[in-house]
Design an enzyme around this catalytic site. Structure first.
Site, PDB file in Angstrom:
ATOM      1  N   GLU A 124       0.840  -1.204   0.000  1.00 49.66           N
ATOM      2  CA  GLU A 124       0.000   0.000   0.000  1.00 49.66           C
ATOM      3  C   GLU A 124       0.874   1.253   0.000  1.00 49.66           C
ATOM      4  OE1 GLU A 124      -3.374   0.753   2.942  1.00 49.66           O
ATOM      5  OE2 GLU A 124      -2.011   2.396   3.456  1.00 49.66           O
ATOM      6  N   THR A 136      -3.894   4.797  -1.562  1.00 49.26           N
ATOM      7  CA  THR A 136      -4.942   5.242  -0.633  1.00 49.26           C
ATOM      8  C   THR A 136      -5.691   6.460  -1.177  1.00 49.26           C
ATOM      9  OG1 THR A 136      -3.493   6.703   0.597  1.00 49.26           O
ATOM     10  CG2 THR A 136      -3.639   4.419   1.358  1.00 49.26           C
ATOM     11  N   HIS A 149      -8.003   2.678  -3.638  1.00 46.93           N
ATOM     12  CA  HIS A 149      -8.921   2.790  -2.502  1.00 46.93           C
ATOM     13  C   HIS A 149      -9.956   3.851  -2.857  1.00 46.93           C
ATOM     14  CE1 HIS A 149      -5.887   1.302   0.773  1.00 46.93           C
ATOM     15  NE2 HIS A 149      -5.549   0.822  -0.406  1.00 46.93           N
ATOM     16  N   ARG A 174     -15.859   2.712   3.479  1.00 46.92           N
ATOM     17  CA  ARG A 174     -16.812   3.726   3.904  1.00 46.92           C
ATOM     18  C   ARG A 174     -16.149   5.089   4.086  1.00 46.92           C
ATOM     19  NH1 ARG A 174     -19.109   4.016   9.882  1.00 46.92           N
ATOM     20  NH2 ARG A 174     -16.949   4.707  10.072  1.00 46.92           N
ATOM     21  N   GLY A 175     -14.997   5.120   4.745  1.00 41.37           N
ATOM     22  CA  GLY A 175     -14.375   6.402   5.099  1.00 41.37           C
ATOM     23  C   GLY A 175     -14.971   6.938   6.383  1.00 41.37           C
ATOM     24  N   ASP A 176     -14.613   8.175   6.707  1.00 39.89           N
ATOM     25  CA  ASP A 176     -15.125   8.791   7.939  1.00 39.89           C
ATOM     26  C   ASP A 176     -16.517   9.342   7.701  1.00 39.89           C
ATOM     27  OD1 ASP A 176     -12.877   8.305   9.381  1.00 39.89           O
ATOM     28  OD2 ASP A 176     -11.925  10.218   8.861  1.00 39.89           O
ATOM     29  N   TYR A 179       1.388  -2.201   4.791  1.00 41.64           N
ATOM     30  CA  TYR A 179       1.214  -0.746   4.834  1.00 41.64           C
ATOM     31  C   TYR A 179       2.620  -0.176   4.789  1.00 41.64           C
ATOM     32  CZ  TYR A 179      -3.517  -1.737   6.489  1.00 41.64           C
ATOM     33  OH  TYR A 179      -4.806  -2.171   6.590  1.00 41.64           O
TER      34      TYR A 179
END
Ligand code: FAD
Length: 627
Positions: A20, A51, A80, A110-112, A285
């Site tokens: 990533e 990302t 992403h 989803r995310g924040d 990561y």
């Protein structure tokens, strides 16, 4: 090929890694990341992921990097994509552009969520959870996109309240995502193998016997970052792992990294052997750094086995026999690109971004990167001491240890407890002073707490904040301390480290023009960078100048500069720093006094970074500012 097709076409005993990356904040960071990705292709990743900033904040940069990786570099790329709190047109645009670039893989997230109903992006109503995005992508694009989803071996943590973490609670929703067509799962980072194994078993028993699950792994680069990443991801660290870092090595970054490499290697081998090879893909990561991952791949007989042995001298770790016998060298999906070792010595001079020279999968190249030898090793190693945003802005790793863009890292309820409902400037300055006095353990910009060195300038900082100069970051001067010093120390053992004093402040325009600016201009040892929320910029220093404010002299290597303040890094941070005022404002309903006050500071204040070049004068900067 899509990721699922690639995984399905692997031989039964093949293992693989994926990497990533995040889109770097600066132009030179992007150039250097592409060079880094070329080197890392020697590790033969099955795919790379890029990302996506919360709320689409990195949409352009993410898409540009995704397009380059897929189209120009011919790497199997996964973008992403988050879906809540973001205008639907941005999602549509990203999917269309990804497809046009030949990208076949999306990690649907989803995310924040927005902090309050008032801040709900109107055109995002269709997307409340990641499953909505999975369904949407499948409906719009059929099988063109292979869709991955996120999962959490210790349970997803909503906000910062880890009491709500539970795998059992998430499981039905993970099932929904898989039933909606998810093709693979990547997990949140974790260090507790037992928790991952329990989670995997629950997925196998309740959701799918064969969906690929890739454990998310974050190499340990420094002791402090290790704890920070685990904390932000709500990942527990087992006692047995903590015990591998006795206090005597916690400040020795080389040693910490080396112990970390062994830990990650052990985690990988344990997972592989205890799942009988069912888990055979490992997702890193990378934080846009390469050395620790090269070391893990080089040391792991399991991962090493996926690369042809091009070098008799490569030292293999003597791992459990049964793992070694399970593995055979893989050559089938190995591309036949020529190894070209002509990267420039100075990473900043690397201009040839359009002419990609991927490394052929090669143990020799991995060894060079992991041991820091040769041209490959030198280019891989120059920014190996990541320091969050206080790094070198030319580094691909600059500015990111916090995940996915500027946001408050604490839950809403906790934020009210800490920062209350400010209605005037005094209230805001009290929050900053409270943080410096240790009464408040987080600011909207930082939830790490103060570093030990800040104690040395605590009084001066408190005085500045009481006068309305709101300090975000600072460091005292240091005319040499041992690299294992408890306060200033960093880097390998046996070295000496140095610091120039600097401070970063939000100030009103009035205070700047009438007080601070005249002082700074009258002192030849001080330099400043200044910016506002509209993109304004001013400096007393030359455009091309560079201020190393932390550097170290160590045995057997060139002088290392871990913190450099210059125009490019200042500008990248300026925009983020101001956007945090808006994040803070969104805790309150629109038109309330707190909301208006924070908006107003965002609109009117200036961000100033002041560096004092006389590192031998411990009090110089503070005398100047407070006189
Ligand atoms: P979801 O699957 O929607 O789950 C979120 C929460 O809602 C969970 O608690 C779940 O139990 C619950 N839930 C799900 N469906 C329902 C339902 N129907 N009803 C009620 N509750 C439900 N963030 C970024 O901004 N950018 C990135 O690039 C990024 N990359 C990531 C990569 C990985 C591998 C991981 C693990 C996370 C990543 N994140 C990223 C973070 C992610 O966006 C957050 O963790 C987010 O809070 C949850 O995302 P999700 O896709 O798991 O959400």
């Amino acid at each position: 090929m899509s990721i699922r097709e690639k995984i399905d076409s692997l031989k039964e005993d093949d293992v693989f890694i994926s990497l990533e990356f995040f889109p770097p904040k600066t132009e030179s960071g992007i150039r250097n990341l592409l060079a880094r990705m070329e080197r890392m292709s020697a590790m033969n990743p099955l795919f790379v992921t890029v990302t996506w900033g919360a709320g689409g904040s990195t949409a352009e940069k993410t898409l540009s990097l995704v397009q380059t990786c897929q189209r120009e570099m011919d790497l199997t790329t996964c973008m992403h994509l988050t879906c809540t709190n973001i205008d639907k047109s941005i999602i549509d645009d990203a999917l269309a552009k990804a497809k046009a670039a030949g990208v076949r893989n999306i990690l649907a997230l989803r995310g924040d969520p927005p902090r309050g109903e008032e801040y709900f992006v109107p055109n995002s109503a269709d997307f409340s959870h990641a499953v909505d995005l999975v369904k949407y992508i499948k409906k719009q694009y059929g099988d063109w996109f292979c869709v991955g989803v996120a999962a959490y071996p210790e349970g997803h943590c909503e906000g910062a309240d880890s009491a709500n973490q539970s795998v059992a609670k998430d499981l039905p929703y993970l099932k929904e995502k898989v039933d909606a067509g998810a093709d693979f799962i990547i997990t949140q980072l974790f260090y507790d193998v037992e928790k991952f194994l329990t989670f995997e078993q629950m997925v196998r028993n309740n959701i799918s016997k064969d969906i690929p699950i890739l454990p998310g792994l974050m190499p340990i680069n420094t002791y402090q970052l290790f704890h920070r990443a685990a904390k932000l991801s709500h990942a527990s660290i087992p006692r047995s792992i903590l015990d591998r870092f006795p206090e005597s090595i916690q400040n020795d970054d080389d040693k910490v990294k080396s112990v970390g490499v062994d830990i990650l290697k052990d985690i990988i081998h344990e997972i592989y052997s205890r799942t009988n090879g069912r888990i055979r893909g490992f997702h890193f990561y990378t934080l846009n750094l390469e050395k620790a991952i090269a070391q893990i791949v080089e040391k792991s007989s399991l991962l090493n086995g996926m690369i042809e042995n091009d070098d008799e001298d490569v030292i293999m770790d003597d791992d459990e026999d049964h793992i070694a016998t399970l593995k055979t060298a893989r050559s089938s999906s190995v591309s036949n690109r020529v190894l070209v070792d002509k990267l420039q010595r100075d990473p900043v001079d690397f201009q040839d971004a359009s002419d990609f020279k991927l490394q052929a999968p090669s143990k020799k190249a991995i060894l060079a990167i992991s041991s820091g030898e040769g041209t490959l090793g030198r280019d891989a190693t120059w920014d190996e001491f990541p320091n969050g945003r206080f790094g070198d802005s030319r580094s691909p790793a600059y500015g990111e240890i916090d995940g996915y863009g500027p946001s408050l890292k604490i839950a809403t309820e906790r934020a009210y407890e800490l920062w209350g409902y400010p209605v005037d400037l005094k209230d805001v300055s009290n929050v900053f002073v409270g943080y410096l006095e240790g009464k408040i353990d987080a600011l909207p910009w930082s939830e790490l707490g103060l570093s030990p060195e800040t104690a040395m300038i605590q009084e001066e900082l408190i005085q500045l904040n009481e006068r309305g100069y709101l300090s975000l970051a600072s460091q005292p001067a240091c005319d040499s301390a041992r690299s294992d010093d408890k306060i200033f120390g960093w880097g390998p053992k046996g070295g000496y480290v140095y610091q120039k004093a600097f401070v970063e402040l939000f100030v009103s325009r009035d205070a700047w023009l009438n007080t601070l600016k005249p002082k700074l201009l009258s002192n030849e040892k001080a330099g400043y960078y200044l910016g506002d929320s509209r993109g304004g910029f001013e400096s007393s220093l030359d455009t091309k100048s560079s201020n190393a404010v932390t550097w170290g002299v160590f045995p057997d290597r060139e002088i290392l500069q871990t913190t450099i303040i210059e125009e490019e890094s200042f500008k990248a941070w300026r925009d983020e720093a101001f956007s945090i005022w808006l994040e803070w404002a969104k805790l309150y309903k629109k038109n309330t006094p707190s909301y208006k006050l924070l908006q107003q500071i965002h609109d009117d204040y200036l961000l100033v970074t002041v560096v004092c070049h006389d590192y031998r004068n411990e009090t110089g900067l503070w005398d100047l500012l407070l006189e």
